[in-house]
Design an enzyme around this catalytic site. Structure first.
Site, PDB file in Angstrom:
ATOM      1  N   GLY A   5      19.500  58.451  79.002  1.00 21.04           N
ATOM      2  CA  GLY A   5      20.695  59.093  78.458  1.00 21.04           C
ATOM      3  C   GLY A   5      21.548  58.070  77.743  1.00 21.04           C
ATOM      4  N   GLY A  14      25.944  57.163  76.402  1.00 23.10           N
ATOM      5  CA  GLY A  14      27.358  57.507  76.413  1.00 23.10           C
ATOM      6  C   GLY A  14      28.064  56.554  75.469  1.00 23.10           C
ATOM      7  N   ASP A  66      36.397  63.651  87.169  1.00 28.46           N
ATOM      8  CA  ASP A  66      35.511  64.100  86.093  1.00 28.46           C
ATOM      9  C   ASP A  66      34.348  64.899  86.678  1.00 28.46           C
ATOM     10  OD1 ASP A  66      34.630  64.477  83.540  1.00 28.46           O
ATOM     11  OD2 ASP A  66      33.976  62.413  83.185  1.00 28.46           O
ATOM     12  N   GLY A 107      27.109  52.749  75.829  1.00 26.01           N
ATOM     13  CA  GLY A 107      25.765  52.257  75.516  1.00 26.01           C
ATOM     14  C   GLY A 107      24.704  53.211  76.021  1.00 26.01           C
ATOM     15  N   THR A 108      23.641  52.673  76.582  1.00 29.86           N
ATOM     16  CA  THR A 108      22.526  53.540  76.986  1.00 29.86           C
ATOM     17  C   THR A 108      22.211  53.411  78.483  1.00 29.86           C
ATOM     18  OG1 THR A 108      21.036  51.754  76.424  1.00 29.86           O
ATOM     19  CG2 THR A 108      21.322  53.436  74.758  1.00 29.86           C
TER      20      THR A 108
HETATM   21  P1  AMP Z   1      26.994  58.712  82.179  1.00 31.27           P
HETATM   22  O1  AMP Z   1      27.777  58.096  81.093  1.00 31.27           O
HETATM   23  O2  AMP Z   1      27.169  58.024  83.499  1.00 31.27           O
HETATM   24  O3  AMP Z   1      27.331  60.200  82.283  1.00 31.27           O
HETATM   25  O4  AMP Z   1      25.429  58.628  81.781  1.00 31.27           O
HETATM   26  C1  AMP Z   1      24.906  59.211  80.593  1.00 31.27           C
HETATM   27  C2  AMP Z   1      23.562  59.881  80.871  1.00 31.27           C
HETATM   28  O5  AMP Z   1      22.615  58.929  81.369  1.00 31.27           O
HETATM   29  C3  AMP Z   1      23.604  61.008  81.924  1.00 31.27           C
HETATM   30  O6  AMP Z   1      23.986  62.245  81.383  1.00 31.27           O
HETATM   31  C4  AMP Z   1      22.165  61.011  82.418  1.00 31.27           C
HETATM   32  O7  AMP Z   1      21.339  61.758  81.547  1.00 31.27           O
HETATM   33  C5  AMP Z   1      21.769  59.533  82.344  1.00 31.27           C
HETATM   34  N1  AMP Z   1      21.990  58.902  83.662  1.00 31.27           N
HETATM   35  C6  AMP Z   1      23.128  58.283  84.081  1.00 31.27           C
HETATM   36  N2  AMP Z   1      22.991  57.814  85.323  1.00 31.27           N
HETATM   37  C7  AMP Z   1      21.733  58.139  85.720  1.00 31.27           C
HETATM   38  C8  AMP Z   1      20.987  57.965  86.952  1.00 31.27           C
HETATM   39  N3  AMP Z   1      21.518  57.322  87.998  1.00 31.27           N
HETATM   40  N4  AMP Z   1      19.730  58.459  87.015  1.00 31.27           N
HETATM   41  C9  AMP Z   1      19.193  59.117  85.959  1.00 31.27           C
HETATM   42  N5  AMP Z   1      19.836  59.319  84.782  1.00 31.27           N
HETATM   43  C10 AMP Z   1      21.093  58.842  84.663  1.00 31.27           C
END
Ligand code: AMP
Length: 324
Positions: free
Chosen positions: A67, A69, A183, A72-73
């Site tokens: 994923g 945000g 959130d 970054g990634t």
């Molecule tokens: P976040 O900014 O924390 O919401 O992360 C962005 C995206 O990364 C999420 O919507 C998930 O698709 C993926 N992601 C984040 N954390 C995890 C994790 N612990 N395990 C699997 N995918 C994750």
């Protein structure tokens, strides 16, 4: 001679979530949360040294993004611990001119996550400072709840109730430990398996003082207004009770199979709707007991709104009732 039952799914179809469930028990039965590798903390084993830093030489990143945000990634990886190897998710900070504020944000998120240890919350394994700043977390491979439900419309009401009940258990833990999430939404609930959910994304979370039990924001930020209780918008006041309001919206998202709440409406219109006493309609085929609970979460007055210590047992009882 009869062949032994394989421990893992051997259909060869690695695209199905069934095939990717870790330690799927024999006989095709559903894996329970405790059958997975992420039920207990990776540091529960006394032979594993608890440390908030991850050694880069023990971390192996795999191709392909989980994923992304604005920071970054998120990549999949393997973390080699003393006794075991853990599949992990690694949030990698992008190197840009905005670096200081994003770095601070990530370190604040890591600081909150480090203090939490619950089966229904994504645990931080450690911070790794190398070519980029990296936040190493438990892997919840099936990704965000709303996307999963959009793709799997055959998911049963019982299964959805099970998952939202798990979220309520994680939130009850946060409430007991005086943290506000700020959130809570279906996009921030990640699935380990179809029957195991964990709360993630602690970027806006705060520890609150026990006596005061709320956090007062200094001003309006980039907020998920459709998930926020009236006191958040009107007085910038955030508490576990305002997380309960968000939880009601999360329940609505889950029982509507990942639809957008207040679809097509602007934040201001949503606020007016709430102030006038209206609430979202029940999702199609939503059990009345679950819609009643959502509406209870959307109680306008903070003092009359229940906490997670009340919401969690209501979900548990309903889940047990329909599981008979
Ligand atoms: P976040 O900014 O924390 O919401 O992360 C962005 C995206 O990364 C999420 O919507 C998930 O698709 C993926 N992601 C984040 N954390 C995890 C994790 N612990 N395990 C699997 N995918 C994750």
């Amino acid at each position: 001679m009869q062949q032994p039952t394989p421990r893992h799914n051997t259909t060869g179809n690695s695209n199905t979530y069934e095939a990717r469930v870790p330690n799927n028990p024999p006989g095709g039965k559903e894996a329970m949360p405790m059958d997975t590798e992420v039920y207990e903390s990776p540091y529960a084993d006394p032979d594993e040294l608890r440390s908030s830093t991850v050694d880069r030489s023990q971390l192996f990143l795999e191709d392909g993004e989980l994923g992304s945000g604005n920071f970054g990634t998120v990549m999949k990886g393997i973390y080699k611990m003393r006794k075991t190897e853990k599949p992990v998710a690694v949030k990698i900070l992008k190197n840009d001119d905005n670096l200081q504020s994003v770095t601070d944000e990530m370190l604040r998120e890591a600081n909150v996550m480090q203090q939490l240890d619950n089966p229904y919350i994504v645990r931080m394994i450690g911070i790794c400072e190398a070519e980029s700043l990296m936040l190493v977390m438990e892997l919840a491979e099936l990704g965000p709840l709303h996307k999963f439900l959009q793709k799997h419309k055959q998911t049963t009401v019982k299964n959805i109730t099970e998952l939202v009940h798990q979220v309520s258990m994680g939130m009850k833990y946060l409430e007991e430990h005086n943290f506000v999430h700020r959130d809570l939404a279906a996009r921030n609930v990640l699935l380990v398996t179809q029957h195991y959910a964990k709360i993630s994304d602690f970027g806006l979370s705060k520890a609150v003082a026990e006596e005061q039990n709320y956090y007062k924001a200094k001003g309006h930020g980039k907020w998920p207004v459709k998930w926020y209780a009236p006191e958040c918008i009107n007085y910038f006041k955030f508490s576990s009770k305002s997380d309960v309001w968000s939880f009601g919206v999360l329940m609505w998202e889950a029982f509507s199979y990942g639809q957008k709440p207040y679809k097509g409406m602007k934040g201001n219109d949503v606020m007016q709707m709430i102030e006038s006493g209206s609430r979202m309609d029940a999702p199609l085929n939503c059990p009345p007991e679950m819609y009643d609970l959502m509406k209870t979460c959307w109680t306008y007055k903070l003092d009359d709104r229940p906490g997670f210590s009340v919401v969690e047992p209501r979900l548990r009882e309903y889940y047990y009732d329909i599981s008979q």
